[in-house]
Motif scaffolding. Structure first.
Motif, PDB file in Angstrom:
ATOM      1  N   CYS A   8      43.275  26.594  10.670  1.00 24.03           N
ATOM      2  CA  CYS A   8      41.951  26.639  11.293  1.00 24.03           C
ATOM      3  C   CYS A   8      40.870  26.458  10.229  1.00 24.03           C
ATOM      4  O   CYS A   8      41.124  26.613   9.040  1.00 24.03           O
TER       5      CYS A   8
ATOM      6  N   ARG B   7      30.885  21.123   9.159  1.00 23.84           N
ATOM      7  CA  ARG B   7      31.293  20.449  10.391  1.00 23.84           C
ATOM      8  C   ARG B   7      31.803  19.044  10.075  1.00 23.84           C
ATOM      9  O   ARG B   7      32.812  18.593  10.616  1.00 23.84           O
TER      10      ARG B   7
ATOM     11  N   ALA C  85      35.255  19.164   8.404  1.00 22.09           N
ATOM     12  CA  ALA C  85      36.286  19.395   9.418  1.00 22.09           C
ATOM     13  C   ALA C  85      36.617  18.102  10.159  1.00 22.09           C
ATOM     14  O   ALA C  85      37.792  17.758  10.350  1.00 22.09           O
ATOM     15  N   ARG C  86      35.597  17.370  10.555  1.00 21.20           N
ATOM     16  CA  ARG C  86      35.810  16.116  11.284  1.00 21.20           C
ATOM     17  C   ARG C  86      36.558  15.106  10.421  1.00 21.20           C
ATOM     18  O   ARG C  86      37.540  14.508  10.864  1.00 21.20           O
TER      19      ARG C  86
ATOM     20  N   PHE D 208      40.362  17.838  11.788  1.00 19.85           N
ATOM     21  CA  PHE D 208      40.344  19.047  12.614  1.00 19.85           C
ATOM     22  C   PHE D 208      39.686  18.721  13.952  1.00 19.85           C
ATOM     23  O   PHE D 208      38.778  17.896  14.024  1.00 19.85           O
ATOM     24  N   THR D 209      40.126  19.389  15.004  1.00 17.66           N
ATOM     25  CA  THR D 209      39.510  19.219  16.317  1.00 17.66           C
ATOM     26  C   THR D 209      38.769  20.492  16.689  1.00 17.66           C
ATOM     27  O   THR D 209      39.202  21.590  16.351  1.00 17.66           O
ATOM     28  N   PRO D 210      37.642  20.366  17.377  1.00 21.76           N
ATOM     29  CA  PRO D 210      36.889  21.557  17.792  1.00 21.76           C
ATOM     30  C   PRO D 210      37.757  22.470  18.657  1.00 21.76           C
ATOM     31  O   PRO D 210      38.525  22.009  19.500  1.00 21.76           O
TER      32      PRO D 210
ATOM     33  N   HIS E 172      37.568  25.180  14.356  1.00 17.72           N
ATOM     34  CA  HIS E 172      38.286  23.915  14.450  1.00 17.72           C
ATOM     35  C   HIS E 172      39.746  24.219  14.134  1.00 17.72           C
ATOM     36  O   HIS E 172      40.049  25.196  13.460  1.00 17.72           O
TER      37      HIS E 172
END
Length: 171
Positions: free
Chosen positions: A133, A144, A147-148, A152-154, A164
Motif C-alpha cells: 500500500c 499521488r 503512486a500513479r 498503484f491503484t486508488p 493506493h
C-alpha cells in the motif's frame, strides 16, 4: 533481517548511517527542517541527537523485521537524497506500506518514482509480499503522482489519508 543494499542504477539504497565513515545525521536534520517535510512527515528530527536516535530506530526496525528502510544516496558522492522503505511489514499476511521522502534538492527529478519502484520490486520478489500500500495526504500531489507512476491503484481514503494499493500480480 539483515539490511540489504540496492543499486537502482541512478541511486544507491543503503542503510542510514551515523558512524566514522558515513554520517547521515546532519543531512537528516537539514531535510526535516524543510517546511514541506514538516507539513507531510510526522517525525521531528531537529538535532544531531534526534537524528542519531532516528538512525538507531531504523536499524532496530530492520533487525525486528518491522521495516526495511533505505537511505537514498547519490551513488558517486554518497549524498543523502532521502529515504524510502517498506513499513508495517507483515510477512504472514504478505503486506507492507511503502513510504518515501526526498530532500528539496532532489525533488522533481524522478528520484521518488525510481526508488519506490525498486523497493516495490524488492518487496514482491525478495520478501514474497502479495500487496503493498501507499498512503499520503490528499494535499500531497507529488506523492499521488509517484503512486500513479509506480502502478498503484486508488483504494479510497482512510481518515486524513488517500490510500493506493499494488498487488504482486499487478506489478
Amino acid at each position: 533481517m539483515e539490511p540489504v543494499e540496492i543499486n537502482t542504477g541512478g541511486y544507491y539504497l543503503r542503510q542510514l548511517r551515523a558512524d566514522h565513515l558515513v554520517d547521515d545525521r546532519p543531512a537528516l536534520v537539514a531535510a526535516f527542517a524543510d517546511p514541506l517535510m514538516r507539513r507531510f512527515v510526522s517525525y521531528v528530527v531537529d538535532t544531531l541527537d534526534a537524528a542519531g536516535d532516528y538512525v538507531r530506530r531504523r536499524a532496530e526496525e530492520w533487525a525486528a523485521d518491522r521495516r526495511c528502510s533505505w537511505a537514498i544516496a547519490e551513488p558517486t558522492t554518497g549524498e543523502l537524497l532521502g529515504e524510502v522503505g517498506l513499513k508495517d511489514l507483515d510477512p504472514t499476511e504478505g503486506t507492507a506500506e511503502v513510504a518515501v521522502w526526498v530532500t528539496p534538492a532532489a525533488r522533481g527529478k524522478g528520484v521518488a518514482t525510481a526508488v519506490v519502484g525498486a523497493v516495490v520490486r524488492f518487496g514482491f520478489d525478495a520478501l514474497g509480499l502479495r500487496e503493498i500500500c501507499y498512503a499520503h495526504s490528499p494535499d500531497n500531489h507529488a506523492s499521488r503522482e509517484v503512486a500513479r507512476r509506480c502502478g498503484f491503484t486508488p483504494a479510497g481514503s482512510d481518515g486524513d489519508l488517500l490510500r493506493h494499493r499494488l498487488t504482486a500480480t499487478d506489478a
